[in-house]
Scaffold this active site. Structure first.
Site, PDB file in Angstrom:
ATOM      1  N   ASP A 162      -1.849   4.514  52.383  1.00 11.16           N
ATOM      2  CA  ASP A 162      -2.764   3.579  51.701  1.00 11.16           C
ATOM      3  C   ASP A 162      -2.003   2.421  51.062  1.00 11.16           C
ATOM      4  OD1 ASP A 162      -5.017   4.877  52.481  1.00 11.16           O
ATOM      5  OD2 ASP A 162      -5.462   5.796  50.554  1.00 11.16           O
TER       6      ASP A 162
ATOM      7  N   ASP B  88      -0.341   5.103  47.578  1.00 11.02           N
ATOM      8  CA  ASP B  88      -1.659   4.529  47.254  1.00 11.02           C
ATOM      9  C   ASP B  88      -1.541   3.241  46.434  1.00 11.02           C
ATOM     10  OD1 ASP B  88      -3.799   6.782  48.063  1.00 11.02           O
ATOM     11  OD2 ASP B  88      -2.002   7.744  47.274  1.00 11.02           O
TER      12      ASP B  88
ATOM     13  N   HIS C  57      -2.745   0.275  47.613  1.00  9.10           N
ATOM     14  CA  HIS C  57      -4.069  -0.345  47.818  1.00  9.10           C
ATOM     15  C   HIS C  57      -4.019  -1.860  47.668  1.00  9.10           C
ATOM     16  CE1 HIS C  57      -6.684   3.216  48.200  1.00  9.10           C
ATOM     17  NE2 HIS C  57      -5.768   3.812  47.439  1.00  9.10           N
TER      18      HIS C  57
ATOM     19  N   HIS D  44      -5.163  10.187  43.411  1.00 13.16           N
ATOM     20  CA  HIS D  44      -4.818   9.040  42.564  1.00 13.16           C
ATOM     21  C   HIS D  44      -4.323   9.425  41.178  1.00 13.16           C
ATOM     22  CE1 HIS D  44      -6.900   5.494  44.795  1.00 13.16           C
ATOM     23  NE2 HIS D  44      -6.311   6.325  45.633  1.00 13.16           N
TER      24      HIS D  44
ATOM     25  N   ASN E 187      -5.789   7.063  54.743  1.00 11.75           N
ATOM     26  CA  ASN E 187      -7.147   7.021  55.285  1.00 11.75           C
ATOM     27  C   ASN E 187      -7.777   5.635  55.155  1.00 11.75           C
ATOM     28  OD1 ASN E 187      -7.091   7.676  52.398  1.00 11.75           O
ATOM     29  ND2 ASN E 187      -9.310   7.716  52.536  1.00 11.75           N
ATOM     30  N   HIS E 188      -7.198   4.762  54.318  1.00 10.17           N
ATOM     31  CA  HIS E 188      -7.728   3.397  54.185  1.00 10.17           C
ATOM     32  C   HIS E 188      -7.154   2.454  55.233  1.00 10.17           C
ATOM     33  CE1 HIS E 188     -10.082   3.231  50.333  1.00 10.17           C
ATOM     34  NE2 HIS E 188      -9.527   4.421  50.216  1.00 10.17           N
TER      35      HIS E 188
ATOM     36  N   HIS F  98      -2.744  10.242  48.556  1.00 10.88           N
ATOM     37  CA  HIS F  98      -4.206  10.242  48.594  1.00 10.88           C
ATOM     38  C   HIS F  98      -4.831  10.601  47.248  1.00 10.88           C
ATOM     39  CE1 HIS F  98      -8.207  10.218  50.233  1.00 10.88           C
ATOM     40  NE2 HIS F  98      -8.417  11.458  49.886  1.00 10.88           N
TER      41      HIS F  98
ATOM     42  N   HIS G 258      -0.702  12.775  53.473  1.00 10.49           N
ATOM     43  CA  HIS G 258      -1.779  11.996  52.838  1.00 10.49           C
ATOM     44  C   HIS G 258      -3.099  12.691  53.147  1.00 10.49           C
ATOM     45  CE1 HIS G 258      -3.227   8.110  51.115  1.00 10.49           C
ATOM     46  NE2 HIS G 258      -4.342   8.473  51.743  1.00 10.49           N
TER      47      HIS G 258
END
Length: 681
Positions: A54, A14, A16, A241, A122-123, A239, A211
């Site tokens: 992610d 993650d 991002h 955080h 999922n992002h 996933h 994830h």
């Protein structure tokens, strides 16, 4: 120990990349931290980097984000240092969806020193007609190895990447993000299989990267750890955080779970306030050790909660100056948090200067919130998030008298500490469950509509809802034709209701429908909406010829200089069809500038007629409603009563589409063009 039999793996999840990239203060946070992660990998001379999904925050990252990612990977992961492990599995199976089905460090044209293996989250999951994601771009460029991808919704076979370094062998399993409810159901139905090596299956260290939701957000909106196979040794869970990177053993299954958490603060919640870490995993034989590495470039988050009702000596709701007292108290709390943040930054000069501050104020008990924007102006130069420093909420809410009424406003205002996560599908489903009978779905299902709305919101699939409606409408029409249902409205409604209930029970078939509709939407994404309207008009005009008995969908009513045209349609010119009409006086431009346009109130579907070409009952009723609405609109317009001559009801009744001659002559033209009360016809 670092020897020829020990794997050194850097684990992170993650990241991002691109989160708030347009923010002048926080825009570069994700890129700076990503460089720090790769710098740790280079300094520790790891064998490879393992990412748990992610990597990108957006499904379609910007050029700046992709460019920064490519720059970092090329800077830290390419070089002359040899890779010390080998791959024993069939790479054509592990990377079967790639145009280059082999690991990047074995490519003759590339010089890779630190391979990066990653699943999608999922992002940044695959979307579009070709089911591509941003990771596929990096994979095609040879800078990353994308694995763990599954395209089937019926059965998932997870084939591991088999790695060997000296006498240590690792079976690396990966599963990219899948909707939690679907994966939950597949686990329950025994449709998920983790394949194991045929030879010496007990000699492998089994490492699984996933994830999904780990914490329970609903009955099936998470993946219980008990669903995973017990032969796994370590699970790297993405996933979530909150950083829980220290391996925690599941007593029932026996494996360990490591949750690295995110490397950037994406929400102002208690879980994000925990110190951010990445992990350095050592594996030798079947023994492992995870070393925590604190991230120094992460912008810190400081949070505190205040319950005003717990301070009766300071705050009295009846005091007219209580709001000023509350504001002064909040300022003291924010100053204390800023002092703590400054002390932490002195110990770590790489930490960003401006911290994230969140003060949550429970104002239940008769208190009133003050202006958050005015309060934030005082900290514009000291805080990274000045617009949302203060969050007012009411923790102690009285229970609703009517439990059937769902209050969305209350749900949105609840703090994140209550562990409630809003999902678009749940909101759509809850809305239709509590809505009045007249707005209930009679053809579509709440589940399918919820997933289509979710695609529209998250993935910007603008045609997802429309294509789902078309797909399920076509399927229902085929069902009615096969059943040879009589053309009676009550019988048709009953058959449609039974068919809808059968679809709701068969969830796998419903998922297939939604997936097919989304595929259609992606295929037609680039089409212009105007072209589809013209195609629909052309279809409606077929068979009507040049008949003037049609019903145009746009009705123009004269005003100003054009008043009184209802008597003879003087100067009337239809712009909807682009052709001139009978009349005298104004041109089409003059008519458009001095007229009032009525929007279409009825747009019939393509199947508004029976098999023999006659109008259906629904079409007839809709046209009748159209007449009623138009007459009511003209009668209610007091300003034009003196200049409007209304057609007598006897003449109107002659035009109602109830006679067989009228059905034969222009039924299709009527359905596509509407009614023009100002024409000579």
């Amino acid at each position: 120990r670092d020897d020829e039999d020990t794997f050194k793996i850097l684990i992170a999840t993650d990241i991002h990349l691109g989160y708030l990239e347009k923010d002048p203060v926080r825009g570069n946070d994700t890129f700076v931290t990503f460089n720090e992660i790769l710098d740790h990998a280079q300094k520790n001379e790891v064998d490879f980097v393992l990412l748990g999904g992610d990597l990108f925050h957006d499904n379609k990252p910007s050029r700046k984000t992709v460019h920064s990612c490519l720059e970092s990977l090329r800077k830290y992961c390419m070089g002359d240092r040899p890779v010390q492990f080998e791959i024993l599995s069939d790479q054509a199976v592990n990377f079967h969806y790639s145009k280059f089905p082999w690991v990047n460090y074995q490519d003759r044209n590339l010089n890779i020193s630190i391979p990066v293996f990653s699943i999608h989250g999922n992002h940044d999951d695959p979307t579009g007609a070709d089911a591509l994601c941003a990771l596929d771009i990096l994979s095609c460029a040879g800078l990353l190895n994308h694995f763990g991808r599954s395209t089937s919704v019926e059965k998932i076979d997870i084939s591991p990447i088999l790695l060997r370094k000296g006498r240590t062998k690792i079976a690396l399993y990966g599963l990219g993000a899948i909707p939690d409810e679907r994966l939950y159901r597949m686990f329950v139905n025994k449709k998920v299989t983790m394949l194991r090596p045929k030879e010496d299956e007990d000699s492998w260290f089994n490492l699984f990267v996933i994830h999904q939701n780990r914490s329970k957000h609903g009955a099936t909106n998470y993946i219980p750890e008990q669903f995973l196979d017990d032969f796994i040794h370590l699970v790297v869970w993405g996933h979530e955080h909150e950083c829980k990177i220290a391996p925690f053993q599941n007593e029932q299954q026996g494996f360990y779970v490591s949750q690295p958490g995110s490397s950037v603060v994406t929400s102002l919640s208690p879980g994000e306030a925990v110190k951010k870490h990445i992990g350095l995993l050592h594996v030798k034989g079947k023994k492992m050790n995870v070393q925590k590495i604190a991230l120094e470039t992460v912008r810190t988050l400081h949070m505190e909660d205040i319950v005003l009702a717990d301070h009766p000596d300071l705050f009295n709701p009846d005091n007219p100056k209580v709001t000023q007292a509350i504001q002064a108290f909040c300022m003291e709390k924010v100053e204390l948090m800023l002092d703590n943040a400054e002390r932490e930054r002195l110990l770590n000069p790489r930490q960003p200067e401006k911290p994230l501050i969140r003060l949550r104020v429970d104002y239940a008990g008769g208190f009133e919130p003050f202006s958050v924007h005015r309060f934030s102006q005082k900290y514009m130069d000291r805080v990274a998030n000045p617009k949302d420093i203060i969050q007012f909420f009411r923790h102690r809410e009285q229970k609703e008298k009517n439990e059937n009424n769902f209050n969305f406003g209350k749900l949105v205002s609840r703090p994140a500490s209550e562990g409630m996560t809003l999902r678009v599908e749940d909101l759509v489903k809850q809305y239709f469950q509590t809505a009045e009978k007249k707005v209930q779905l009679s053809l579509l299902t709440e589940r399918g509509m919820g997933e289509a709305v979710q695609e529209f919101v998250d993935k910007e699939e603008k045609d997802a809802i429309e294509e789902l409606v078309k797909f399920q409408l076509e399927k229902t029409q085929r069902f009615l034709k096969e059943r040879c249902t009589d053309a009676e409205e009550e019988k048709i409604d009953e058959e449609v209701r039974k068919f809808r209930e059968s679809r709701k029970k068969n969830t796998e078939e419903e998922d297939e429908e939604v997936r097919e509709a989304i595929t259609r939407a992606r295929a037609h994404r680039s089409e212009d909406a105007a072209s589809s309207d013209e195609e629909l008009m052309d279809t409606g005009m077929k068979g009507a010829g040049d008949s003037d008995d049609g019903l145009p969908a746009t009705l123009t009513q004269g005003r100003g200089r054009a008043r009184g045209r209802a008597r003879g349609a003087r100067g009337q010119n239809s712009t909807a069809r682009g052709s001139s009409r009978r009349g005298r006086g104004n041109t089409s431009q003059e008519s458009a500038s001095s007229s009032r346009t009525y929007k279409p109130v009825f747009v019939p579907a393509k199947n508004s007629f029976t098999m023999d070409g006659r109008p259906s009952i629904c079409l007839i009723n809709s046209v009748r409603k159209l007449y009623k609405l138009l007459f009511q609109d003209i009668i209610d317009d007091d300003s034009d009563l003196e200049d409007i001559s209304i057609v007598p009801s006897s003449k109107v009744n002659q035009r109602l589409p109830t006679t067989s001659s009228h059905r034969k002559r222009g039924s299709q033209s009527q359905a596509s063009r509407g009614v023009d009360f100002e024409s000579d016809e």
